[in-house]
Write a protein that holds these residues in place. Structure first.
Motif, PDB file in Angstrom:
ATOM      1  N   PRO A 152       0.810  -1.222   0.000  1.00  0.00           N
ATOM      2  CA  PRO A 152       0.000   0.000   0.000  1.00  0.00           C
ATOM      3  C   PRO A 152       0.839   1.266   0.000  1.00  0.00           C
ATOM      4  O   PRO A 152       2.032   1.254   0.315  1.00  0.00           O
ATOM      5  N   VAL A 153       0.194   2.355  -0.371  1.00  0.00           N
ATOM      6  CA  VAL A 153       0.725   3.693  -0.131  1.00  0.00           C
ATOM      7  C   VAL A 153       0.060   4.210   1.141  1.00  0.00           C
ATOM      8  O   VAL A 153      -0.854   3.578   1.675  1.00  0.00           O
ATOM      9  N   VAL A 154       0.507   5.375   1.612  1.00  0.00           N
ATOM     10  CA  VAL A 154      -0.136   6.025   2.755  1.00  0.00           C
ATOM     11  C   VAL A 154      -0.692   7.356   2.282  1.00  0.00           C
ATOM     12  O   VAL A 154       0.008   8.138   1.626  1.00  0.00           O
ATOM     13  N   ARG A 155      -1.971   7.610   2.588  1.00  0.00           N
ATOM     14  CA  ARG A 155      -2.633   8.853   2.211  1.00  0.00           C
ATOM     15  C   ARG A 155      -2.989   9.675   3.440  1.00  0.00           C
ATOM     16  O   ARG A 155      -3.278   9.141   4.520  1.00  0.00           O
ATOM     17  N   MET A 156      -2.997  11.012   3.257  1.00  0.00           N
ATOM     18  CA  MET A 156      -3.538  11.906   4.268  1.00  0.00           C
ATOM     19  C   MET A 156      -5.055  11.745   4.324  1.00  0.00           C
ATOM     20  O   MET A 156      -5.685  11.505   3.293  1.00  0.00           O
ATOM     21  N   LEU A 157      -5.644  11.908   5.494  1.00  0.00           N
ATOM     22  CA  LEU A 157      -7.092  11.941   5.639  1.00  0.00           C
ATOM     23  C   LEU A 157      -7.507  13.404   5.844  1.00  0.00           C
ATOM     24  O   LEU A 157      -7.429  13.944   6.947  1.00  0.00           O
ATOM     25  N   ILE A 158      -7.905  14.045   4.753  1.00  0.00           N
ATOM     26  CA  ILE A 158      -8.235  15.464   4.813  1.00  0.00           C
ATOM     27  C   ILE A 158      -9.549  15.653   5.564  1.00  0.00           C
ATOM     28  O   ILE A 158     -10.553  15.009   5.237  1.00  0.00           O
ATOM     29  N   PRO A 159      -9.587  16.516   6.570  1.00  0.00           N
ATOM     30  CA  PRO A 159     -10.824  16.736   7.328  1.00  0.00           C
ATOM     31  C   PRO A 159     -11.853  17.500   6.507  1.00  0.00           C
ATOM     32  O   PRO A 159     -11.563  18.026   5.432  1.00  0.00           O
ATOM     33  N   ASP A 160     -13.050  17.575   7.050  1.00  0.00           N
ATOM     34  CA  ASP A 160     -14.121  18.285   6.349  1.00  0.00           C
ATOM     35  C   ASP A 160     -13.868  19.794   6.276  1.00  0.00           C
ATOM     36  O   ASP A 160     -14.374  20.470   5.371  1.00  0.00           O
ATOM     37  N   ASP A 161     -13.108  20.322   7.235  1.00  0.00           N
ATOM     38  CA  ASP A 161     -12.876  21.769   7.286  1.00  0.00           C
ATOM     39  C   ASP A 161     -11.364  22.064   7.313  1.00  0.00           C
ATOM     40  O   ASP A 161     -10.855  22.601   8.297  1.00  0.00           O
ATOM     41  N   PRO A 162     -10.651  21.743   6.253  1.00  0.00           N
ATOM     42  CA  PRO A 162      -9.204  21.989   6.253  1.00  0.00           C
ATOM     43  C   PRO A 162      -8.908  23.484   6.204  1.00  0.00           C
ATOM     44  O   PRO A 162      -9.732  24.289   5.753  1.00  0.00           O
ATOM     45  N   PRO A 163      -7.720  23.886   6.668  1.00  0.00           N
ATOM     46  CA  PRO A 163      -7.343  25.311   6.618  1.00  0.00           C
ATOM     47  C   PRO A 163      -7.014  25.720   5.185  1.00  0.00           C
ATOM     48  O   PRO A 163      -5.971  25.369   4.646  1.00  0.00           O
ATOM     49  N   LEU A 164      -7.920  26.469   4.569  1.00  0.00           N
ATOM     50  CA  LEU A 164      -7.751  26.834   3.163  1.00  0.00           C
ATOM     51  C   LEU A 164      -7.244  28.255   2.973  1.00  0.00           C
ATOM     52  O   LEU A 164      -6.913  28.647   1.855  1.00  0.00           O
ATOM     53  N   ILE A 165      -7.173  29.015   4.046  1.00  0.00           N
ATOM     54  CA  ILE A 165      -6.690  30.399   3.963  1.00  0.00           C
ATOM     55  C   ILE A 165      -5.400  30.515   4.756  1.00  0.00           C
ATOM     56  O   ILE A 165      -5.310  30.055   5.894  1.00  0.00           O
ATOM     57  N   PHE A 166      -4.388  31.092   4.142  1.00  0.00           N
ATOM     58  CA  PHE A 166      -3.118  31.290   4.831  1.00  0.00           C
ATOM     59  C   PHE A 166      -2.542  32.641   4.422  1.00  0.00           C
ATOM     60  O   PHE A 166      -2.973  33.248   3.434  1.00  0.00           O
ATOM     61  N   THR A 167      -1.562  33.104   5.185  1.00  0.00           N
ATOM     62  CA  THR A 167      -0.914  34.383   4.908  1.00  0.00           C
ATOM     63  C   THR A 167       0.360  34.150   4.121  1.00  0.00           C
ATOM     64  O   THR A 167       1.210  33.344   4.521  1.00  0.00           O
ATOM     65  N   ASP A 168       0.473  34.844   3.020  1.00  0.00           N
ATOM     66  CA  ASP A 168       1.650  34.746   2.161  1.00  0.00           C
ATOM     67  C   ASP A 168       2.462  36.028   2.299  1.00  0.00           C
ATOM     68  O   ASP A 168       1.903  37.123   2.294  1.00  0.00           O
ATOM     69  N   VAL A 169       3.770  35.890   2.410  1.00  0.00           N
ATOM     70  CA  VAL A 169       4.643  37.045   2.606  1.00  0.00           C
ATOM     71  C   VAL A 169       4.541  38.027   1.443  1.00  0.00           C
ATOM     72  O   VAL A 169       4.645  39.239   1.626  1.00  0.00           O
ATOM     73  N   ILE A 170       4.324  37.501   0.231  1.00  0.00           N
ATOM     74  CA  ILE A 170       4.250  38.343  -0.966  1.00  0.00           C
ATOM     75  C   ILE A 170       2.817  38.782  -1.247  1.00  0.00           C
ATOM     76  O   ILE A 170       2.566  39.940  -1.583  1.00  0.00           O
ATOM     77  N   ARG A 171       1.860  37.875  -1.077  1.00  0.00           N
ATOM     78  CA  ARG A 171       0.501  38.078  -1.574  1.00  0.00           C
ATOM     79  C   ARG A 171      -0.520  38.460  -0.512  1.00  0.00           C
ATOM     80  O   ARG A 171      -1.678  38.745  -0.834  1.00  0.00           O
ATOM     81  N   GLY A 172      -0.120  38.416   0.740  1.00  0.00           N
ATOM     82  CA  GLY A 172      -1.085  38.679   1.792  1.00  0.00           C
ATOM     83  C   GLY A 172      -1.950  37.455   2.046  1.00  0.00           C
ATOM     84  O   GLY A 172      -1.485  36.308   1.963  1.00  0.00           O
ATOM     85  N   GLU A 173      -3.239  37.667   2.336  1.00  0.00           N
ATOM     86  CA  GLU A 173      -4.136  36.548   2.616  1.00  0.00           C
ATOM     87  C   GLU A 173      -4.492  35.830   1.318  1.00  0.00           C
ATOM     88  O   GLU A 173      -4.922  36.440   0.348  1.00  0.00           O
ATOM     89  N   VAL A 174      -4.275  34.505   1.308  1.00  0.00           N
ATOM     90  CA  VAL A 174      -4.492  33.698   0.111  1.00  0.00           C
ATOM     91  C   VAL A 174      -5.466  32.575   0.439  1.00  0.00           C
ATOM     92  O   VAL A 174      -5.385  31.947   1.498  1.00  0.00           O
TER      93      VAL A 174
END
Length: 480
Positions: A152-174
């Motif tokens: 087998p391979v190993v997969r991540m189990l992505i939750p229903d509410d993953p963190p989709l917004i992050f702060t980028d040093v160049i772009r700000g909130e992405v």
């Protein structure tokens, strides 16, 4: 400020991409301004595309550009080894932790079964992604369903509410799209990029992850891995992609300039390419578009990086390179030209001397070292191999050109000394005054006969360097 530790992590899967230099430049600019450390890590977990000579090419091309690293596979460092293939046992405990905590699971699906799944999803106009057939099943339960492999391979189990917004040093909130259940450990025991990059960046103390904007969609996966493993999240800076004139991503399949070695082959100067790459992502320093790496790093600020993908304009690079060529001292230009020619030419001592002598004639009119070398090839070719361009010969050495060659030969044979000034005076007297020709018509046939083409350095100076014997020999051959 914490001491910055930044890295570039190319994959040795072919000729180094110009993007590796682009990312290295901005990493190094930040590091050198703030007294940090620049790390070169080789991400060689893609064994199917691995190429043994590619790693050395990465070292050679980055050093050619002057983008040197403080830690890496070839120089060592406190966090060695710096090749992912030598760190395989490092990743296993992190995978086991993710499995034990329920953040990952084994997947036995075969490549054929996954391809069929994606085909059906597309036919139904649904988003493609793993359907979690293996989730919660034992190996025996899954194998009984068919379409499975033993390892087998190993997969991540992505939750229903993953963190989709992050702060980028160049772009700000992405905001990034929702990720799939990404494979993090392959069946061959090698980690995928997504696991390895998180683990290695943490263990090597990387403070800023600088990479291309195509990785924005993967950042939520990486943030999740950091959170699940209880690790601090570094700062992210997603650089704009280098683009072709049609705005498509520059790639080695579509554009030879995507290969970093291409710039060496074409005779660009490293300082010009550094200036060009900096302009693509950063813009002019003050009022001038001409600046050095030292100038670039002295005032480096992520806030000045342009987030819009720049067009890779080779005409601009040619202009910059021509400027840097003209700024070189005559002797330095000659040495760079000789070094460049020696990469592909078997230069004898005599040929090397001729090339050095001819260099001042082409420095002002060349945008690249290759152009300069091409202008001077007539000096290097053996007489037995010398050939005149067919189109030029047809235009300049036909019936109308024969009297010109004969008159030029007679005038030059009578010269007591072979010097550029004397050569020009003799040709002008014999052709412009003697045959009443306009200078273009007078010197064109002689230029073609002696240099092989219609474009050359100044004719009289070229003939002085070529020498009396070789010049007269070529004129004689043109009369036949």
């Amino acid at each position: 400020m914490t001491t910055p530790r930044l890295r570039v992590a190319p994959s040795p899967t072919g000729d180094p991409h110009v993007g590796t230099a682009y990312m290295s430049l901005f990493n190094l600019g930040f590091v050198r301004r703030y007294g940090g450390r620049f790390i070169l890590r080789i991400e060689d977990t893609d064994r199917a595309r691995f190429r043994a000579d590619s790693e050395q090419q990465i070292y050679d091309t980055l050093r050619w550009l002057g983008l040197t690293w403080d830690e890496g596979p070839d120089v060592g460092g406190p966090y060695a080894p710096y090749r992912q293939s030598e760190r395989l046992e490092t990743y296993r405990p992190f995978v086991e932790q993710l499995l034990a905590d329920g953040h990952a699971y084994h997947c036995w699906c075969s490549a054929e079964r996954l391809a069929q799944m994606r085909e059906e999803q597309r036919a139904q106009k649904r988003p493609t992604g793993y359907d979690r057939l293996c989730l919660g099943k034992t190996a025996e339960e899954r194998l009984a369903l068919g379409g499975a492999t033993d390892t087998p391979v190993v997969r991540m189990l992505i939750p229903d509410d993953p963190p989709l917004i992050f702060t980028d040093v160049i772009r700000g909130e992405v905001s990034a799209p929702r990720p799939d259940d990404q494979v993090i450990l392959k069946a061959d025991g090698f980690p995928t990029y997504h696991l390895a990059v998180v683990v290695d960046d943490h263990l090597m103390g990387i403070t800023h992850v600088v990479r291309g904007e195509e990785w924005i969609s993967s950042t939520p996966k990486h943030v999740l891995l950091y959170q699940w493993l209880g690790l601090p999240v570094p700062a992210f800076a997603h650089m704009p992609l280098l683009r072709n004139a049609d705005k498509s991503k520059i790639s080695k399949r579509k554009n030879p300039a995507a290969r970093l070695t291409w710039f060496i082959e074409q005779g660009y100067l490293p300082e010009a390419l550094i200036n060009f790459l900096a302009l693509l992502g950063y813009g002019p320093q003050g009022e001038s578009e001409i600046f050095s790496f030292a100038d670039f790093s002295a005032s480096f600020d992520w806030a000045h990086v342009n987030a819009v993908g720049p067009v890779f304009d080779l005409q601009k690079l040619d202009w910059l390179n021509g400027h840097y060529i003209r700024e070189l001292g005559v002797d330095e230009f000659a040495e760079r030209l000789v070094d460049f020619a020696a990469r592909t030419e078997d230069l004898s001592p005599d040929a090397t001397a001729l090339l050095r002598a001819g260099a001042p004639l082409v420095q002002e009119r060349s945008q690249t070292l290759l152009q300069a070398l091409d202008l001077l090839r007539f000096l290097l070719v053996a007489e037995i191999d010398f050939a005149v361009d067919e189109a030029a010969a047809t235009k300049q050495l036909g019936e109308s050109g024969r009297p010109v060659i004969e008159a030029a030969t007679a005038a030059l044979q009578a010269l007591p000394e072979w010097r550029a000034g004397a050569i020009e005076e003799a040709l002008r007297a014999a052709l412009v005054e003697g045959l009443a020709l306009k200078p273009r018509n007078a010197f064109g046939p002689v230029r073609v006969a002696v240099t092989g083409g219609t474009v050359s350095p100044p004719l009289s100076e070229s003939m002085e360097i070529l020498g009396r014997e070789r010049s007269l020999s070529r004129l004689s051959a043109a009369r036949r």
